[in-house]
Design an enzyme around this catalytic site. Structure first.
Site, short mmCIF file in Angstrom:
data_model
loop_
_atom_site.label_atom_id
_atom_site.label_comp_id
_atom_site.label_asym_id
_atom_site.label_seq_id
_atom_site.Cartn_x
_atom_site.Cartn_y
_atom_site.Cartn_z
CD GLU A 85 -3.27 0.68 2.57
OE1 GLU A 85 -3.06 -0.23 2.95
OE2 GLU A 85 -2.75 2.16 3.02
CE LYS A 278 -5.66 -1.90 6.39
NZ LYS A 278 -5.11 -0.90 5.00
CG ASP A 294 2.35 -17.01 11.54
OD1 ASP A 294 0.92 -16.23 10.65
OD2 ASP A 294 2.11 -17.76 11.69
CG HIS A 391 -3.83 7.30 -0.21
ND1 HIS A 391 -3.41 6.63 0.93
CD2 HIS A 391 -4.53 6.35 -1.02
CE1 HIS A 391 -3.52 5.49 0.47
NE2 HIS A 391 -4.54 5.81 -0.80
C1 MEV Z 1 -5.56 3.63 5.59
O1 MEV Z 1 -4.58 2.01 5.08
C2 MEV Z 1 -5.52 3.44 6.63
C3 MEV Z 1 -6.85 4.37 7.42
O2 MEV Z 1 -7.82 4.01 7.03
C4 MEV Z 1 -6.20 4.41 9.02
C5 MEV Z 1 -7.33 5.21 9.92
O3 MEV Z 1 -8.43 5.04 8.48
O4 MEV Z 1 -7.16 5.59 11.01
C6 MEV Z 1 -5.92 6.09 7.22
#
Ligand code: MEV
Length: 436
Positions: A85, A278, A294, A391
């Site tokens: 990513e 995430k 792992d 991004h």
């Molecule tokens: C994207 O890979 C991760 C985010 O969505 C984490 C978040 O929203 O805190 C930017």
């Protein structure tokens, strides 16, 4: 109709590829060329990779990026990060630099205990099972003496075996809950070997234990380590005066208040918590992959920990007290710096050398910091500019590469999109207009 294949695993690599091409890919020569392009010309290295798993037909590359300037417990690190990513490595680097100027990260391992269970069926009287267990416990421990020799010599090994009655959750369900110290090894193989041997001894002893009637002997259902390791825990933290958080978009106080609110929203709302966590895992998984650990085990354990109090919630905590902003994470991480891929994969060896040969505890600290830094960067963007700006800048490169632009075209596009909104279609239109 495609017929099932028999004896596939026995086929050579070439036979496997031939079968795939003729069965699914219309003997596409380009598909074959792609597979071959990713073979390593160093045949020994290719063989090494072929042998990691079964039915290998080629290699699958992911980029290895590095994020410098991580000051962790007063030591400077450059983190190896394997991730597909865009923006993740840039975000980690930015967060590292930000905290470098504010004292760096502090991290501490809280515990290193791992665990596994022998899951049992037993429908007799609990006192009888307890009595049997206490009587055979020394034999259970003795049965793994050979397996434990090396681990014990280094100061690790089985810590304890406890009989647990779980029959309120499931009728007739008991467990032998075993705890371990595996030092610098993740320990999956060691723990599973110990558990299977203990289980065998337990069943054998049960057959000759006179007090059990024929129908009420305990029976082993399965034995396996647990990837839920809340006693193998690490904490990482950053803190500074609120006034040190001043940015061009916000004064420190406003920024800190928004930041803390954003974390509290993730604490309150599972839908936000999942995305929030995430983002944390973007940093953690990238380091885990680079160091050959792992990531599925870590993912499963970390998310279970996030739900340990009954509701899925944020893994990070933020507060402002007496004008001091504190941001921290506490996560379970069962990691290894020896065994498994760590000594086999040349890129993993590179990653460990880059990290100055950490032991498992240090790797836990470094990895927790990667997660905290990633979360800091994400929330900072989210409560200020939004994430799309940064991004899309990174995404622009991916789109330009997809469109097979020359370096001259790339330069022009980067210049143009400094002040134009980036989307797949806007980049396509720009590239087409350049080419016409
Ligand atoms: C994207 O890979 C991760 C985010 O969505 C984490 C978040 O929203 O805190 C930017």
């Amino acid at each position: 109709m495609i017929a099932p294949v028999t004896g596939f695993s026995k086929k050579t690599k070439k036979e496997k590829i031939d079968w795939l091409l003729s069965t699914y890919l219309q003997n596409d020569t380009e598909a074959l060329a792609t597979l071959k392009k990713y073979w390593n010309s160093d045949t020994a290295l290719q063989q090494l990779h072929d042998d990691f798993i079964e039915n290998t037909i080629s290699n699958y590359y992911l980029p290895l990026g590095v994020a410098p300037n991580f000051k962790i417990n007063d030591r400077l690190y450059t983190l190896p990060m394997v991730i597909e990513e865009s923006s993740v490595v840039a975000a980690a680097s930015n967060a590292a630099k930000f905290w470098l100027e504010r004292g760096g990260f502090k991290a501490k391992v809280i515990g290193t205990e791992k665990n596994g269970q022998i899951h049992l069926n037993f429908f007799g009287k609990e006192t009888l099972l307890k009595h049997f267990f206490e009587a055979v416990k020394p034999k259970l421990i003795a049965s793994i003496e050979a397996i434990q020799t090396n681990m014990k010599r280094r100061g690790g090994g089985l810590l304890d075996i406890v009989l647990k009655n779980s029959s309120e959750k499931l009728s007739g369900y008991y467990q032998l809950h075993c705890t371990f110290e595996t030092l610098d090894a993740m320990g999956a193989n060691f723990i599973n070997s110990c558990l299977e041997e203990i289980a065998r001894t337990f069943e054998t002893e049960a057959t000759t234990f006179k007090s059990f009637s024929e129908t009420e002997k305990p029976e082993v259902v399965l034995s396996i380590l647990s990837n839920y390791v809340p006693e193998c825990l690490v904490r990482a933290e950053v803190s500074c005066q609120v006034s040190q958080l001043d940015t061009k978009d916000f004064d420190g106080k406003t920024f800190a208040a928004k930041f803390v609110r954003a974390v509290n929203i993730a604490k309150a709302e599972p839908r936000r918590a999942v995305t929030h966590n995430k983002g944390i895992m973007n940093g953690i998984d990238a380091v885990i992959l680079a160091t050959g650990n792992d990531f599925r085990a870590v993912e499963a354990g970390v998310h279970a920990y996030a739900a340990k109090d009954g509701t899925y919630t944020s893994l990070t905590h933020a507060s402002v007290k007496d004008d001091v902003f504190t941001f921290s994470i506490e996560i379970p991480l069962a990691l290894g710096t020896v065994g498994g891929l760590t000594s086999l994969h040349p890129m993993v060896k590179f990653a460990f050398n880059l990290l100055q040969s950490p032991n498992a505890k240090q790797l836990m600290e470094i990895t927790a910091v990667a997660g905290l830094a990633q979360n800091f960067a994400a929330i900072r963007s989210l409560v200020t500019t939004g994430i799309q700006k940064g991004h899309m800048k990174m995404h622009l490169m991916n789109i330009l590469n997809q469109l097979q632009t020359t370096s001259e075209e790339k330069q022009k596009a980067v210049q143009y999109f400094k002040d134009h909104p980036i989307s797949h279609s806007s980049v396509l239109t720009f590239v087409e207009s350049m080419r016409n």
